[in-house]
Write an enzyme that holds these catalytic residues in place. Structure first.
Site, PDB file in Angstrom:
ATOM      1  N   HIS A  52       0.821  -1.202   0.000  1.00 11.72           N
ATOM      2  CA  HIS A  52       0.000   0.000   0.000  1.00 11.72           C
ATOM      3  C   HIS A  52       0.860   1.258   0.000  1.00 11.72           C
ATOM      4  O   HIS A  52       1.967   1.276   0.549  1.00 11.72           O
ATOM      5  CB  HIS A  52      -0.895   0.015   1.249  1.00 11.72           C
ATOM      6  CG  HIS A  52      -1.944  -1.061   1.226  1.00 11.72           C
ATOM      7  ND1 HIS A  52      -3.007  -1.032   0.365  1.00 11.72           N
ATOM      8  CD2 HIS A  52      -2.071  -2.211   1.950  1.00 11.72           C
ATOM      9  CE1 HIS A  52      -3.760  -2.107   0.556  1.00 11.72           C
ATOM     10  NE2 HIS A  52      -3.206  -2.843   1.511  1.00 11.72           N
ATOM     11  N   SER A 333      -3.748  -5.821   8.164  1.00 15.58           N
ATOM     12  CA  SER A 333      -3.369  -4.984   7.036  1.00 15.58           C
ATOM     13  C   SER A 333      -3.056  -3.569   7.539  1.00 15.58           C
ATOM     14  O   SER A 333      -3.759  -3.075   8.423  1.00 15.58           O
ATOM     15  CB  SER A 333      -4.524  -4.923   6.035  1.00 15.58           C
ATOM     16  OG  SER A 333      -4.106  -4.230   4.890  1.00 15.58           O
TER      17      SER A 333
HETATM   18  C1  LIG Z   1      -7.618 -11.192   3.349  1.00 16.30           C
HETATM   19  C2  LIG Z   1      -6.397 -10.407   3.730  1.00 16.30           C
HETATM   20  C3  LIG Z   1      -5.878  -9.465   2.847  1.00 16.30           C
HETATM   21  C4  LIG Z   1      -4.755  -8.719   3.205  1.00 16.30           C
HETATM   22  N1  LIG Z   1      -4.193  -7.877   2.295  1.00 16.30           N
HETATM   23  C5  LIG Z   1      -3.081  -7.193   2.594  1.00 16.30           C
HETATM   24  C6  LIG Z   1      -2.463  -6.361   1.622  1.00 16.30           C
HETATM   25  O1  LIG Z   1      -2.865  -6.315   0.472  1.00 16.30           O
HETATM   26  N2  LIG Z   1      -1.389  -5.631   1.994  1.00 16.30           N
HETATM   27  C7  LIG Z   1      -0.894  -5.671   3.258  1.00 16.30           C
HETATM   28  O2  LIG Z   1       0.049  -4.940   3.533  1.00 16.30           O
HETATM   29  N3  LIG Z   1      -1.415  -6.511   4.193  1.00 16.30           N
HETATM   30  C8  LIG Z   1      -2.487  -7.274   3.881  1.00 16.30           C
HETATM   31  N4  LIG Z   1      -3.025  -8.131   4.794  1.00 16.30           N
HETATM   32  C9  LIG Z   1      -2.403  -8.246   6.100  1.00 16.30           C
HETATM   33  C10 LIG Z   1      -1.184  -9.166   6.078  1.00 16.30           C
HETATM   34  O3  LIG Z   1      -1.453 -10.362   5.387  1.00 16.30           O
HETATM   35  C11 LIG Z   1      -0.775  -9.465   7.510  1.00 16.30           C
HETATM   36  O4  LIG Z   1      -0.605  -8.243   8.176  1.00 16.30           O
HETATM   37  C12 LIG Z   1       0.520 -10.247   7.634  1.00 16.30           C
HETATM   38  O5  LIG Z   1       0.539 -11.358   6.769  1.00 16.30           O
HETATM   39  C13 LIG Z   1       0.702 -10.728   9.066  1.00 16.30           C
HETATM   40  O6  LIG Z   1       1.963 -11.344   9.151  1.00 16.30           O
HETATM   41  P1  LIG Z   1       2.476 -11.998  10.494  1.00 16.30           P
HETATM   42  O7  LIG Z   1       3.871 -12.405  10.243  1.00 16.30           O
HETATM   43  O8  LIG Z   1       2.204 -11.089  11.631  1.00 16.30           O
HETATM   44  O9  LIG Z   1       1.508 -13.242  10.715  1.00 16.30           O
HETATM   45  P2  LIG Z   1       1.609 -14.727  10.098  1.00 16.30           P
HETATM   46  O10 LIG Z   1       1.920 -14.715   8.672  1.00 16.30           O
HETATM   47  O11 LIG Z   1       0.407 -15.470  10.534  1.00 16.30           O
HETATM   48  O12 LIG Z   1       2.875 -15.313  10.841  1.00 16.30           O
HETATM   49  C14 LIG Z   1       2.810 -15.789  12.165  1.00 16.30           C
HETATM   50  C15 LIG Z   1       3.413 -17.174  12.187  1.00 16.30           C
HETATM   51  O13 LIG Z   1       3.479 -17.616  13.540  1.00 16.30           O
HETATM   52  C16 LIG Z   1       3.269 -19.017  13.535  1.00 16.30           C
HETATM   53  N5  LIG Z   1       2.866 -19.411  14.881  1.00 16.30           N
HETATM   54  C17 LIG Z   1       1.680 -19.200  15.496  1.00 16.30           C
HETATM   55  N6  LIG Z   1       1.683 -19.754  16.712  1.00 16.30           N
HETATM   56  C18 LIG Z   1       2.897 -20.335  16.885  1.00 16.30           C
HETATM   57  C19 LIG Z   1       3.498 -21.083  17.937  1.00 16.30           C
HETATM   58  N7  LIG Z   1       2.843 -21.371  19.072  1.00 16.30           N
HETATM   59  N8  LIG Z   1       4.763 -21.526  17.765  1.00 16.30           N
HETATM   60  C20 LIG Z   1       5.453 -21.264  16.622  1.00 16.30           C
HETATM   61  N9  LIG Z   1       4.912 -20.577  15.593  1.00 16.30           N
HETATM   62  C21 LIG Z   1       3.665 -20.109  15.727  1.00 16.30           C
HETATM   63  C22 LIG Z   1       2.164 -19.191  12.489  1.00 16.30           C
HETATM   64  O14 LIG Z   1       2.091 -20.525  12.020  1.00 16.30           O
HETATM   65  C23 LIG Z   1       2.575 -18.188  11.435  1.00 16.30           C
HETATM   66  O15 LIG Z   1       3.356 -18.776  10.406  1.00 16.30           O
HETATM   67  C24 LIG Z   1      -4.147  -8.896   4.471  1.00 16.30           C
HETATM   68  C25 LIG Z   1      -4.669  -9.863   5.347  1.00 16.30           C
HETATM   69  C26 LIG Z   1      -5.762 -10.624   4.976  1.00 16.30           C
HETATM   70  C27 LIG Z   1      -6.243 -11.691   5.884  1.00 16.30           C
END
Ligand SMILES: Cc1cc2nc3c(=O)[nH]c(=O)nc-3n(C[C@H](O)[C@H](O)[C@H](O)COP(=O)(O)OP(=O)(O)OC[C@H]3O[C@@H](n4cnc5c(N)ncnc54)[C@H](O)[C@@H]3O)c2cc1C
Length: 474
Positions: A52, A333
């Site tokens: 974005h 997001s």
């Molecule tokens: C429909 C949708 C559309 C979106 N579109 C956009 C977009 O266009 N642009 C944008 O900037 N953002 C977008 N987002 C937001 C973006 O996808 C998220 O902000 C981002 O992927 C989050 O990343 P994360 O690393 O925090 O979480 P995650 O990718 O979930 O990573 C966390 C990891 O922790 C692991 N985990 C959990 N519990 C444990 C445990 N007990 N032990 C070990 N590992 C564990 C999980 O398996 C996971 O792999 C969107 C989200 C959605 C749902």
């Protein structure tokens, strides 16, 4: 036996992997733990893939600042990490005078936040940018810095580069207990100076394991629908309606792979990955008010992702009451966009705390090996690649033009499941959805990994694909 680390990062999504890569610049012993069989199997697997521009959220929110900075950083990372990323630009559309006033609001907000080159476009200029737009659309806020990215490949490149620089990655390692300086997984115990909680939808649970009850994570599901490459002629930019309180609305997104995505929905309290006809109908109807020539016949597949929404609706990034425990939670997001800036923010927190020596490595490797793709090569490049590695001459996935060389490279870079191959290469993501290539991919994986095909899984434990090896068991 306990393992001794400086930093343990919990969660190999876009946040955890970007943090791992940024911290790998320093002389530190780092572990990246992931409960699934591979990185990018959580929220980061299923989203809209938009980098974005950053004019959506109010100044003062953590996510606003980090979104604009993250967008900028992807420009630098594209080359270093060989990222599939393109600045296609985004348009927030208005229908009439009342909406146009709202565009002025977002223009002002974007300017305040430092979003570059924002402007309102109308008339011929707007139609030149998007010839298929509905006649009802009178103006749009144009942000050329916005882009589209392949989210899972980005996670894999962060992890790959972090590992090149010494980070140890532990898949299949679910964190089951946390105490000050201790992280216990299903596999082993880690002793560490710092714990970074980047566990996505489970971030509140991990914080609770450490004795912290300061926030909740509420799921907000989003369904997305992929349209055939034929639809790519209909749209050039990411197109948004005006946002609601809970979401940026139903978007039309030209993806990097030449398909078009429409969605996502915003379903509060839903934490599952099902897709439903009623939501598709609503998304399609909304999309057709933007680009009327989009038809249901163009649909090729659907998926859903779940946003981890924290109490307060902002990112929660910072130290806590538990010594050495840092939260990177509520990364909804624009978390994909903000990830490189989230990683910088974590380094700043560690520097401020001052109790960890942050010496930059002199031998930091900034670049990952290149990832040549048969799909995007011209004839000459393809001939050169085939001369170097004949596997480039063998197409495994015909829908997505993925060569055997790419499948083998994906396995060598850590893919151990069929989904891991699919996300790294796109093999199986096309029209036939893997109907023709799955068996061949499994054969190649078995050969590369030196295991029987019956040991291979779709996505880790409890997802075996073959009851018996059809070829060697006739
Ligand atoms: C429909 C949708 C559309 C979106 N579109 C956009 C977009 O266009 N642009 C944008 O900037 N953002 C977008 N987002 C937001 C973006 O996808 C998220 O902000 C981002 O992927 C989050 O990343 P994360 O690393 O925090 O979480 P995650 O990718 O979930 O990573 C966390 C990891 O922790 C692991 N985990 C959990 N519990 C444990 C445990 N007990 N032990 C070990 N590992 C564990 C999980 O398996 C996971 O792999 C969107 C989200 C959605 C749902």
């Amino acid at each position: 036996m306990k393992k001794l680390y400086d930093i343990v990062i919990i969660g190999a999504g876009i946040a955890g992997s970007a943090i791992a890569r940024e911290l790998s610049r320093y002389d530190l012993k780092i572990a990246l733990l992931e409960k699934e069989a591979d990185a990018a199997f959580g929220v980061s697997k299923a989203n809209s893939g938009i980098v974005h521009a950053g004019f959506h959220s109010a100044p003062g929110m953590v996510k606003s600042r980090l979104c604009v900075r993250g967008n900028y950083l992807y420009g630098e990372l594209k080359d270093e990490l060989d990222l599939p990323f393109e600045r296609k630009g985004e348009l927030m559309i208005a229908r009439g005078a009342e909406d146009e006033e709202k565009l002025e609001f977002f223009l002002k907000q974007g300017n305040q936040l430092g979003v570059p080159d924002l402007k309102i476009v109308r008339g011929e200029e707007l139609r030149r940018l998007e010839p298929q737009l509905s006649d009802e659309i009178t103006a749009a806020l144009y942000a050329p810095s916005a882009g589209v990215i392949n989210p899972y490949e980005t996670v894999y490149r962060f992890v790959q580069n972090a590992m090149q620089n010494g980070v140890e990655f532990f898949p299949d390692s679910e964190v089951v207990a946390v105490a000050e300086g201790i992280v216990e997984t299903t596999e082993q115990t880690f002793e560490t100076k710092y714990i970074i909680n980047a566990a996505g939808l489970n971030a509140a649970k991990i914080a609770e394991m450490a004795g912290l009850h300061t926030f909740d994570i509420k799921p907000r599901k989003g369904q997305e629908y992929l349209l055939d490459r034929k639809a790519s002629a209909l749209v050039n930019h990411v197109i948004f309606p005006l946002p609601s309180k809970t979401s940026k609305g139903i978007l039309v997104i030209p993806t990097l792979d030449g398909t078009v995505m429409i969605g996502p929905s915003a379903e509060d309290g839903r934490d599952d990955d099902t897709t439903t006809n009623d939501v598709f109908d609503a998304i399609l109807a909304s999309t057709r008010t933007i680009i009327p020539s989009i038809t249901p016949k163009l649909l090729i597949s659907a998926f859903a992702g779940v946003r981890p929404v924290a109490t307060g609706d902002d990112f929660i990034i910072g130290p806590t009451g538990v010594k050495g425990f840092i939260n990177v939670a509520g990364i909804q997001s624009p978390g994909l966009t903000a990830a490189p800036a989230i990683a910088e923010a974590v380094v700043a927190i560690l520097k401020k705390n001052g109790d960890l020596l942050l010496n930059k490595k002199s031998d930091f490797i900034a670049y990952v090996p290149r990832h040549p793709k048969a799909r995007t090569m011209g004839k000459e490049d393809l001939s050169r690649s085939v001369a170097l590695d004949p596997h480039f001459g063998k197409l495994v996935c015909r829908c997505e033009h993925v060569s055997e060389a790419e499948i083998r490279q994906a396995v060598r870079e850590g893919a151990s499941t069929l989904d891991g191959i699919k996300l790294r290469t796109r093999a199986g993501m096309g029209r036939c959805q893997g109907g023709f290539c799955t068996y061949r991919i499994l054969e190649i994986m078995a050969e590369e990994l030196g295991v029987p095909m019956t040991e291979l899984t779709k996505k880790g434990a409890n997802s075996a694909l073959l009851a018996k090896d059809l070829k060697n068991d006739r």
